[in-house]
Write a protein that holds these residues in place. Structure first.
Motif, PDB file in Angstrom:
ATOM      1  N   ASP A 231       1.038  -1.155   0.012  1.00  0.00           N
ATOM      2  CA  ASP A 231      -0.097   0.093   0.052  1.00  0.00           C
ATOM      3  C   ASP A 231       0.698   1.157   0.100  1.00  0.00           C
ATOM      4  N   ALA A 232       1.872   1.285   0.818  1.00  0.00           N
ATOM      5  CA  ALA A 232       2.919   2.321   0.906  1.00  0.00           C
ATOM      6  C   ALA A 232       3.512   2.506  -0.473  1.00  0.00           C
ATOM      7  N   ARG A 233       3.929   1.464  -1.087  1.00  0.00           N
ATOM      8  CA  ARG A 233       4.631   1.559  -2.386  1.00  0.00           C
ATOM      9  C   ARG A 233       3.760   2.091  -3.432  1.00  0.00           C
ATOM     10  N   SER A 234       2.373   1.767  -3.604  1.00  0.00           N
ATOM     11  CA  SER A 234       1.459   2.236  -4.451  1.00  0.00           C
ATOM     12  C   SER A 234       1.090   3.685  -4.036  1.00  0.00           C
ATOM     13  N   LYS A 235       1.003   4.075  -2.731  1.00  0.00           N
ATOM     14  CA  LYS A 235       1.106   5.554  -2.471  1.00  0.00           C
ATOM     15  C   LYS A 235       2.256   6.293  -2.954  1.00  0.00           C
ATOM     16  N   LEU A 236       3.458   5.660  -2.676  1.00  0.00           N
ATOM     17  CA  LEU A 236       4.745   6.386  -3.303  1.00  0.00           C
ATOM     18  C   LEU A 236       4.645   6.525  -4.799  1.00  0.00           C
ATOM     19  N   ALA A 237       4.094   5.480  -5.682  1.00  0.00           N
ATOM     20  CA  ALA A 237       4.183   5.585  -7.006  1.00  0.00           C
ATOM     21  C   ALA A 237       3.290   6.909  -7.450  1.00  0.00           C
ATOM     22  N   SER A 238       2.135   6.984  -6.626  1.00  0.00           N
ATOM     23  CA  SER A 238       1.317   8.209  -7.081  1.00  0.00           C
ATOM     24  C   SER A 238       1.946   9.557  -6.856  1.00  0.00           C
ATOM     25  N   LEU A 239       2.808   9.519  -5.715  1.00  0.00           N
ATOM     26  CA  LEU A 239       3.587  10.948  -5.691  1.00  0.00           C
ATOM     27  C   LEU A 239       4.803  10.955  -6.648  1.00  0.00           C
ATOM     28  N   LEU A 240       5.327   9.946  -7.058  1.00  0.00           N
ATOM     29  CA  LEU A 240       6.279   9.963  -8.042  1.00  0.00           C
ATOM     30  C   LEU A 240       5.384  10.390  -9.410  1.00  0.00           C
ATOM     31  N   THR A 241       4.444  10.053  -9.722  1.00  0.00           N
ATOM     32  CA  THR A 241       3.610  10.335 -11.101  1.00  0.00           C
ATOM     33  C   THR A 241       3.640  11.777 -10.897  1.00  0.00           C
ATOM     34  N   GLU A 242       3.125  12.351 -10.005  1.00  0.00           N
ATOM     35  CA  GLU A 242       2.716  13.809  -9.464  1.00  0.00           C
ATOM     36  C   GLU A 242       4.163  14.517  -9.891  1.00  0.00           C
ATOM     37  N   ALA A 243       5.295  13.995  -9.280  1.00  0.00           N
ATOM     38  CA  ALA A 243       6.437  14.639  -9.522  1.00  0.00           C
ATOM     39  C   ALA A 243       6.957  14.637 -10.927  1.00  0.00           C
ATOM     40  N   GLY A 244       6.380  13.727 -11.795  1.00  0.00           N
ATOM     41  CA  GLY A 244       6.874  13.975 -13.147  1.00  0.00           C
ATOM     42  C   GLY A 244       7.704  12.608 -13.566  1.00  0.00           C
ATOM     43  N   ASP A 245       7.955  11.649 -12.474  1.00  0.00           N
ATOM     44  CA  ASP A 245       8.989  10.634 -12.728  1.00  0.00           C
ATOM     45  C   ASP A 245       8.333   9.353 -12.669  1.00  0.00           C
ATOM     46  N   ASN A 246       7.891   9.279 -14.147  1.00  0.00           N
ATOM     47  CA  ASN A 246       6.754   8.095 -14.328  1.00  0.00           C
ATOM     48  C   ASN A 246       7.454   6.497 -14.436  1.00  0.00           C
ATOM     49  N   ALA A 247       8.875   6.783 -14.720  1.00  0.00           N
ATOM     50  CA  ALA A 247       9.569   5.478 -14.882  1.00  0.00           C
ATOM     51  C   ALA A 247       9.729   4.783 -13.279  1.00  0.00           C
TER      52      ALA A 247
END
Length: 631
Positions: free
Chosen positions: A425-441
């Protein structure tokens, strides 16, 4: 009118007319707390009322306290001051007001108390706060005397009898405490409360066979999470002296680790403590879990704290369920009044500062009240090996985002996921923050890791309840990044795992409709999603926008008008309706909707597109991204 309910002339009656006039001429949000006159009783009272309306319980407590100095005989004002001091966690300040309210000349009716404090009916009892302070000081007999009276209402009666039973346990011993927990007229409104408290009391007294029976009875409750965790930890403590208990504990912890949410973490930590960690557990987890299995209750004082927490959690869940039901019925702006669970969680934490679950409730409510720093302070009280810890870390990240501290939000989750390996769950949340930051990879890697971990931890039975959400999250991220085929595959996987999740159906169906692919299946999916969530403005908008994409503008208008009714403050839906009006030859209405959308805080891209449409005499309405409507 307040003045009709209060026998003696009061400060509240004097300023009621001012409040009514103000509320007619200005919205609550237009006030500035600094504008209130702090030197007058009326100014402090108005400040307190406004702060209370904004759920600023700390400011309300301070202002009510100041106002009460001008009117020390005003019962209703004393009640408000007491309650907001309590909800703020200022127990030492709340107690003198509570003691005063117990005097005959200051007692108010429940109706007046509930109206003034925002408490749930029948629970605004100063007796609980005075009793908690007596318990904290070890004055158990005095607390018993206070709680042995008859209380109006099943909720207050149940809470009083639970706390009182723990006082009897402290003063008269185990058998007397158990006798006080027998069913009586002070009935238990939450089915698991009595057997769970009986189990914990028997557990403390060393009567293990009876304790296990009581724990198992508590598992039949409607919401048995606390009982499940308590029972598993009971078995974990018995594991060192009983081979059977160890085997039972390992089996139960493994089942919990295959679940989701707090039960998953409870299972993982329990297995690590017993030296049977899951594959892939990090060194930090193993080190921090290498401690004795904790007890939620170690004595009567802790038992009283757990009773207050039980009511905090029970009333919190009840209110959130009501709010969600209201939202599904179309009341999207309903504000949850969470002062009651906040007050009881504060009492629980006051009695047992190590009761992490109480701090989680406090943090969750301050999050709802949009007070992120207070939420962070509460969540930071939760230990690494507590079942709520992973959720607390995600909530802390959300709080940093609310404070416009995106880097701190990102860093907090990166630090946590580096320490604790098995946290999907925390990793999925982290992924959403990375997406917002523009780091799609990096986001895609984090979502992929979340899927791998969730798949590893889930049983075949639990996969359909939890695994779909991770595929949905990665699919939406991939589509947003322009990786259509991979995203489509993830969404189809999510649908196959859980075919009745309305927002997955909506996203995939809308994405197909926008691309002009699989149109029959697309409309079938969106319509099914709408049948599951008939008052969802987002899904209604998806159906209307899918018709728009087909060129069926008349049908689009019908659904988009309903979507705007359901979600009047959504700029994307409002913009869509404007486009549909334009295509059906209604330019005046189209421009009205576009102008209204600009007042609803659209993102930069949408704002530019709307401004362009309003500037052009020959308008070509734009096509929104799939994510605009599908989420």
């Amino acid at each position: 009118m307040l003045s009709r309910r209060i026998a003696r002339p009061s400060l509240i009656a004097l300023v009621a007319a001012t409040l009514m006039t103000s509320s007619c001429t200005s919205g609550a949000g237009s006030y500035d707390l600094a504008a209130f006159d702090n030197s007058s009783a009326a100014g402090q009272y108005l400040k307190a009322r406004f702060a209370a309306s904004q759920q600023q319980v700390g400011i309300a407590a301070e202002a009510y306290s100041s106002a009460a100095q001008f009117a020390p005989q005003d019962t209703s004002l004393l009640q408000r001051t007491f309650f907001y001091e309590l909800a703020s966690g200022n127990i030492s300040d709340a107690t003198p007001y509570a003691e005063k309210l117990l005097l005959p000349e200051f007692q108010a009716t429940d109706a007046a108390i509930d109206q003034s404090s925002g408490m749930l009916p029948g629970l605004a009892k100063p007796e609980f706060t005075v009793a908690a302070e007596l318990i904290r000081k070890g004055k158990y007999d005095d607390a018993r005397a206070l709680l042995s009276q008859d209380f109006d209402g099943r909720a207050a009666s149940t809470l009083a009898y639970l706390v009182n039973a723990w006082m009897i346990y402290e003063t008269d011993g185990l058998d007397a405490g158990l006798a006080a927990l027998k069913p009586s007229d002070r009935s238990d409104i939450y089915p698991s409360f009595t057997p769970l408290h009986q189990a914990m009391m028997l557990d403390l007294g060393g009567r293990h066979d009876e304790a296990e029976t009581a724990y198992q009875l508590a598992l039949s409750a409607i919401s048995p999470q606390a009982a499940v965790v308590a029972y598993a930890d009971y078995l974990g403590r018995r594991a060192s002296i009983s081979t059977q208990a160890r085997e039972d504990a390992i089996e139960l912890y493994r089942k919990l680790s295959e679940d989701s949410g707090i039960l998953r973490r409870a299972g993982r930590i329990g297995l690590a403590r017993l030296g049977e960690p899951l594959d892939g557990e990090s060194r930090t987890t193993l080190q921090l879990a290498n401690t004795a299995v904790p007890r939620a209750v170690s004595d009567g004082r802790d038992g009283a704290a757990f009773a207050f927490y039980s009511f905090a959690w029970g009333s919190y869940e009840q209110i959130i369920r009501q709010q969600n039901a209201a939202q599904r019925s179309g009341f999207s702006n309903m504000q949850a009044a969470l002062n009651t669970p906040l007050a009881f969680a504060q009492l629980a934490a006051h009695l047992n500062p190590d009761l992490d679950e109480a701090h989680y409730v406090i943090g969750a409510i301050f999050t709802s009240y949009e007070q992120p720093q207070k939420a962070i302070d509460a969540f930071n009280r939760i230990d690494f090996d507590n079942p709520f810890f992973e959720f607390a870390q995600m909530d802390i990240a959300d709080a940093w985002l609310a404070l416009d501290e995106e880097n701190k939000a990102l860093k907090s989750l990166q630090t946590f996921t580096a320490q604790d390996a098995l946290t999907p769950d925390a990793r999925s949340k982290l992924a959403s923050l990375l997406t917002e930051a523009g780091d799609n990879a990096a986001a895609d890697l984090a979502q992929t890791e979340a899927i791998r971990i969730a798949d590893q931890l889930s049983s075949s039975e639990s996969q359909r309840f939890s695994l779909w959400r991770y595929y949905f999250a990665r699919g939406a991220t991939r589509i947003e990044a322009g990786r259509w085929e991979e995203g489509e595959a993830d969404l189809e996987k999510a649908v196959s795992l859980s075919p009745d999740q309305p927002y997955v159906l909506n996203f995939l169906g809308y994405s197909w409709a926008e691309r002009g692919e699989n149109l029959d299946a697309a409309f079938e999916m969106i319509e099914k999603a709408l049948s599951l969530e008939p008052t969802s403005g987002a899904i209604t908008d998806s159906l209307g926008w899918a018709y728009y994409q087909q060129g069926n503008y008349t049908e689009a208008v019908k659904h988009l008008e309903r979507a705007v009714t359901l979600e009047p403050s959504d700029p994307v839906i409002t913009d869509h309706l404007g486009d549909a009006y334009w295509q059906t030859g209604r330019p005046v209405e189209a421009r009205y909707e576009w102008r209204r959308a600009l007042t609803l805080d659209p993102d930069t891209e949408l704002q530019a597109a709307i401004e362009q449409k309003l500037a052009d005499e020959v308008v070509t309405p734009g096509v929104a991204r799939a994510s605009d409507s599908a989420l």
